[in-house]
Design a protein around this motif. Structure first.
Motif, PDB file in Angstrom:
ATOM      1  N   UNK A 318       0.880  -1.162   0.024  1.00 24.99           N
ATOM      2  CA  UNK A 318      -0.064   0.179   0.030  1.00 24.99           C
ATOM      3  C   UNK A 318       0.703   1.336   0.327  1.00 24.99           C
ATOM      4  N   UNK A 319       0.544   1.745  -1.188  1.00 30.64           N
ATOM      5  CA  UNK A 319       1.155   3.449  -1.496  1.00 30.64           C
ATOM      6  C   UNK A 319       0.761   4.731   0.178  1.00 30.64           C
ATOM      7  N   UNK A 320      -0.866   4.519   0.434  1.00 32.22           N
ATOM      8  CA  UNK A 320      -1.340   5.067   2.081  1.00 32.22           C
ATOM      9  C   UNK A 320      -2.044   4.422   2.945  1.00 32.22           C
ATOM     10  N   UNK A 321      -2.479   4.771   4.130  1.00 33.43           N
ATOM     11  CA  UNK A 321      -2.603   3.508   4.859  1.00 33.43           C
ATOM     12  C   UNK A 321      -3.548   2.856   4.458  1.00 33.43           C
ATOM     13  N   UNK A 322      -4.940   4.575   3.723  1.00 29.47           N
ATOM     14  CA  UNK A 322      -6.084   3.830   3.339  1.00 29.47           C
ATOM     15  C   UNK A 322      -6.043   3.051   1.818  1.00 29.47           C
ATOM     16  N   UNK A 323      -5.024   3.030   1.189  1.00 28.84           N
ATOM     17  CA  UNK A 323      -4.902   2.583  -0.263  1.00 28.84           C
ATOM     18  C   UNK A 323      -5.139   1.236  -0.150  1.00 28.84           C
ATOM     19  N   UNK A 324      -4.481   0.983  -1.140  1.00 30.25           N
ATOM     20  CA  UNK A 324      -4.609  -0.258  -1.827  1.00 30.25           C
ATOM     21  C   UNK A 324      -3.532  -1.229  -1.798  1.00 30.25           C
ATOM     22  N   UNK A 325      -3.688  -2.879  -2.054  1.00 30.97           N
ATOM     23  CA  UNK A 325      -2.330  -3.603  -2.228  1.00 30.97           C
ATOM     24  C   UNK A 325      -1.907  -3.747  -3.740  1.00 30.97           C
ATOM     25  N   UNK A 326      -3.019  -2.842  -4.325  1.00 28.47           N
ATOM     26  CA  UNK A 326      -2.053  -3.190  -5.778  1.00 28.47           C
ATOM     27  C   UNK A 326      -1.551  -1.657  -5.940  1.00 28.47           C
ATOM     28  N   UNK A 327      -1.726  -1.084  -5.610  1.00 35.28           N
ATOM     29  CA  UNK A 327      -0.999   0.438  -4.663  1.00 35.28           C
ATOM     30  C   UNK A 327       0.684   0.132  -5.901  1.00 35.28           C
ATOM     31  N   UNK A 328       1.184  -0.907  -5.319  1.00 39.20           N
ATOM     32  CA  UNK A 328       2.491  -1.078  -5.472  1.00 39.20           C
ATOM     33  C   UNK A 328       2.664  -2.013  -6.812  1.00 39.20           C
ATOM     34  N   UNK A 329       1.428  -2.995  -7.061  1.00 37.24           N
ATOM     35  CA  UNK A 329       1.996  -4.041  -8.142  1.00 37.24           C
ATOM     36  C   UNK A 329       1.757  -2.990  -9.623  1.00 37.24           C
ATOM     37  N   UNK A 330       0.732  -2.173  -9.370  1.00 37.54           N
ATOM     38  CA  UNK A 330      -0.116  -1.300 -10.721  1.00 37.54           C
ATOM     39  C   UNK A 330       1.324  -0.383 -10.760  1.00 37.54           C
ATOM     40  N   UNK A 331       2.248   0.540  -9.942  1.00 38.11           N
ATOM     41  CA  UNK A 331       2.535   1.134 -10.132  1.00 38.11           C
ATOM     42  C   UNK A 331       3.650   0.681 -11.481  1.00 38.11           C
ATOM     43  N   UNK A 332       4.253  -0.637 -11.461  1.00 39.81           N
ATOM     44  CA  UNK A 332       5.521  -0.609 -11.797  1.00 39.81           C
ATOM     45  C   UNK A 332       4.509  -0.587 -13.302  1.00 39.81           C
ATOM     46  N   UNK A 333       5.592   0.245 -14.129  1.00 45.64           N
ATOM     47  CA  UNK A 333       5.298  -0.147 -15.497  1.00 45.64           C
ATOM     48  C   UNK A 333       6.521  -0.822 -16.386  1.00 45.64           C
ATOM     49  N   UNK A 334       6.706  -0.129 -17.722  1.00 45.56           N
ATOM     50  CA  UNK A 334       7.569  -0.873 -18.433  1.00 45.56           C
ATOM     51  C   UNK A 334       8.932   0.402 -18.617  1.00 45.56           C
ATOM     52  N   UNK A 335       8.133   1.176 -18.198  1.00 46.99           N
ATOM     53  CA  UNK A 335       9.545   2.653 -17.825  1.00 46.99           C
ATOM     54  C   UNK A 335      10.279   2.380 -16.592  1.00 46.99           C
ATOM     55  N   UNK A 336       9.132   2.313 -15.210  1.00 45.30           N
ATOM     56  CA  UNK A 336      10.575   1.947 -14.538  1.00 45.30           C
ATOM     57  C   UNK A 336      10.635   0.675 -13.986  1.00 45.30           C
TER      58      UNK A 336
END
Ligand SMILES: Cc1cc2nc3c(=O)[nH]c(=O)nc-3n(C[C@H](O)[C@H](O)[C@H](O)COP(=O)(O)OP(=O)(O)OC[C@H]3O[C@@H](n4cnc5c(N)ncnc54)[C@H](O)[C@@H]3O)c2cc1C
Length: 485
Positions: A318-336
Motif C-alpha cells: 500500500x502507498x497509503x494507510x487508506x490505500x490499496x494492495x494494488x498500489x505497488x503492483x500497479x505502479x510498476x510500468x515498463x518505464x520504471x
C-alpha cells in the motif's frame, strides 16, 4: 466536455501537513490567491501527518545518529546541520502563526521534549563521544551534553538503566530543547486558520487521480465538475507518484515508489509513563532503512501521554494507510521496471531486513525493546500501526536504479506543477520544503513576496549556524512564543 466550474490559482492535491504549509505561506504572501485543497478522505491530516502515524519528532539532527554518518573514521555533520537549519524555519513559521492568532495555543501541537541518543556497546560509545565533540561545537547544537555515567543517565531516563546488567559501555547525549509535535493537530490548525480567508476552500471526499496538462496550467475532474488551475501541488503522500505516472511527466520518467510500513509498541501504563520523559534514539541495525531507527518516546497526543517504541518496519503493497494492495503492483510500468528490479537486487540487505521485521512476533519485538528498557513487561505493550512511507526509486547514471530515503520535489518545465516525493526528514522540514516551491514557482512573478517571506522567516536567506548571535536572539524569541523555553 463538462464545463469548468472552478478557475483557480493554486490546487493542492492532498490535505496533509505539506499542502497546509504551502497554502499557509502562499496566503501570507498573497491573500488574494484563489487556493483550493482537494482531499480524498472525509477529513484532513488523517494519513502520515496524523499524530500516531508518525513519530512526532521535531527532526533537527539532535538525536538521529543516521544524520551524522562516519566514513573512513570521519564523521560528517552536513545532514544534521542542514536538517537543523530547516527545522528552525519550521519553528519560525509556527511562531509567526501563533503570534498572529491569539486563539492558537502552541502546546496543543508542539511541546518541549529532550532528544537523546543512547548506546550500549564500546564501538557505538566511541562514535557517540566523537560525534559529541564535533557537534557540540556547532552553534545550532549548543547545550548538548554527553555522559557515560549510569547514575546521570538514570537521573534523566530511569527506564534505560533499571535492571540493566552491564553498564560498562553505555553512553548518552542529551539535548534539552528538542520537541514533540502533533503534525495532525498542526495540519488542522493551519487549515482552520486558512478557512477564515474566503479565497481558500477545501473539498473533502475528492479523489483526484488524473490531471491533464493545459497550455496555461492543469485541469482535472472533481464531483463539482472540471477544475482549471494555474498551479498544482501534488501533496498526496505516497499517492503522488501514481498521479505523476498518469500524467506521464517527463521529469518523473523511470520513477517508482517503494512502500515501507511502520508499527509501534505502545504502553499506556501511567506508572511507567511517569518514569520517562523525552525521545531516546539509538543506532540503526544493519540493513535498516535510515528513517526506521527505533526509539523510546513519550508522546503528547491531545492531552494524553503514551510511551511508544518503534517504528518496526515492514514491507507492504500500500502507498497509503487508506490505500490499496494494488498500489505497488500497479505502479510498476515498463518505464520504471528496470529501476524497480535493480533496486531490489542492489538492496538485498534492506529487503531481508524488511522481511525479518515483518515476520517478527510480540516476543521478538519485546526483546528489541528490552535493549532500551530492560525491565519492559510484555503485558504492558500492544502493537499498533503507524503510517506508510513511500521511498523514491529513480533512475541513475549507472546500470541500477537508485533508492532514496530523503524527499525530492519534482517540477514541470514551466514551474506550474510541483510534486513532493519521499518522506524523510518529513513533516519537521515542511516549511523549508514548501518554501523551496514558493521560491521556484512564485517568487520571480512578484518580488514583493520576498519582503513578506522575510517577515514570516526572520532568518530567510541566512545560515543561522554561521550567525550565532542572530541564532541566539531569534531562537529565544520563537521558543518563547511556542512555549519551548
Ligand atoms: C512511521 C513514520 C514515522 C514518521 N516520523 C516522523 C517524525 O518523527 N518526524 C517527522 O517530521 N516526520 C515523520 N514522518 C514523516 C511525516 O509523517 C511525513 O513526511 C508527512 O506527514 C507527510 O505529509 P504529507 O502532507 O506529504 O502527506 P500526508 O500527511 O500523507 O497527506 C497526504 C494526503 O493526501 C491525500 N491523498 C492521497 N491521494 C490523494 C488523491 N489522489 N486525491 C486527493 N487526496 C489524496 C491523503 O488522504 C492524505 O490526507 C514519519 C512517517 C512515518 C510513516
Amino acid at each position: 466536455m463538462q464545463k469548468i466550474v472552478n478557475e483557480i490559482d493554486v490546487a493542492l492535491i492532498g490535505g496533509g501537513i505539506m499542502s497546509a504549509t504551502l497554502a499557509t505561506i502562499l496566503h501570507e504572501i498573497d491573500p488574494k490567491l484563489k487556493i483550493h485543497l482537494f482531499e480524498k478522505l472525509p477529513s484532513f491530516g488523517e494519513e502520515s501527518s496524523a499524530a500516531l502515524n508518525n513519530a512526532g519528532t521535531g527532526h533537527a539532527g539532535n538525536c538521529e545518529l543516521n544524520y551524522t554518518p562516519e566514513k573512513n573514521n570521519k564523521i560528517n555533520l552536513n545532514k544534521a546541520l542542514s536538517v537543523c537549519e530547516m527545522f528552525e524555519l519550521s519553528l519560525q513559521l509556527w511562531a509567526y502563526i501563533v503570534k498572529n492568532d491569539k486563539s492558537i495555543a502552541p502546546e496543543t501541537f508542539i511541546t518541549k521534549s529532550s532528544h537523546a541518543s543512547f548506546v550500549w556497546d564500546k564501538k557505538h560509545t566511541e562514535f557517540l563521544e566523537k560525534r559529541f565533540k564535533l557537534i557540540s561545537k556547532q552553534p545550532l547544537f549548543k547545550g548538548m551534553t554527553f555522559t557515560k555515567d549510569a547514575q546521570t543517565i538514570k537521573s534523566l531516563f530511569p527506564l534505560l538503566i533499571k535492571g540493566r546488567k552491564n553498564n560498562e559501555n553505555i553512553s548518552l547525549t542529551n539535548y534539552e530543547y528538542g520537541t514533540d509535535i502533533n503534525f495532525g493537530q498542526l495540519t488542522s490548525i493551519l487549515i482552520k486558520r486558512l478557512l477564515k480567508n474566503p479565497s481558500f476552500k477545501i473539498h473533502t471526499n475528492e479523489h483526484v487521480t488524473k490531471i491533464k496538462k493545459m497550455n496555461n496550467g492543469y485541469q482535472f475532474q472533481t464531483q463539482l465538475g472540471q477544475v482549471h488551475t494555474k498551479f498544482i501541488f501534488l501533496g498526496a503522500g505516497g499517492n503522488s507518484i501514481k498521479i505523476l505516472q498518469n500524467l506521464k511527466l517527463p521529469q518523473a520518467k523511470g520513477y517508482g515508489g517503494f512502500p515501507i510500513s511502520g508499527k509501534w509498541l505502545v504502553c499506556d501504563n501511567q506508572a511507567i509513563i511517569k518514569q520517562h520523559k523525552g525521545k531516546v534514539y539509538s543506532q540503526a541495525e544493519t540493513g535498516a532503512p535510515p528513517m526506521s531507527v527505533p526509539h523510546l518516546d513519550i508522546r503528547n497526543i491531545n492531552g494524553k501521554q503514551s510511551l511508544l517504541f518503534g517504528p518496526f518496519a515492514g514491507f507492504t503493497f500500500k502507498f497509503l494507510k487508506s490505500g490499496s494492495f494494488l498500489d505497488f503492483p500497479s505502479s510498476i510500468k515498463l518505464s520504471n521496471l528496470k529501476e524497480i528490479l535493480t533496486v531490489g537486487i542492489k538492496n538485498l540487505n534492506l529487503v531481508s531486513y524488511l522481511v525479518k521485521q515483518a515476520l517478527q512476533n510480540h516476543t521478538n519485538r519485546m526483546k528489541h525493546l528490552r535493549k532500551f528498557y530492560p525491565e519492559a513487561k510484555s503485558s504492558d505493550w500492544e502493537l499498533i500501526s503507524a503510517g506508510q512511507r513511500v521511498q523514491i526509486i529513480k533512475p541513475s547514471d549507472g546500470l541500477f536504479g537508485k533508492l532514496e530515503f530523503g524527499t525530492e520535489i519534482i517540477y514541470d518545465n514551466n514551474k506550474t506543477l510541483a510534486a513532493l516525493l519521499g518522506a524523510s526528514p518529513g513533516a519537521s522540514v515542511s516549511a523549508a520544503s514548501m518554501l523551496e516551491i514558493v521560491e521556484k514557482c512564485f517568487l520571480n512573478k512578484n518580488q514583493e513576496y520576498r519582503k513578506k517571506l522575510r517577515v514570516i522567516f526572520p532568518s530567510y536567506g541566512i545560515k543561522l549556524n554561521e550567525n550565532p548571535s542572530k541564532l541566539q536572539t531569534l531562537r529565544r524569541s520563537y521558543r518563547k512564543i511556542l512555549k519551548l523555553l
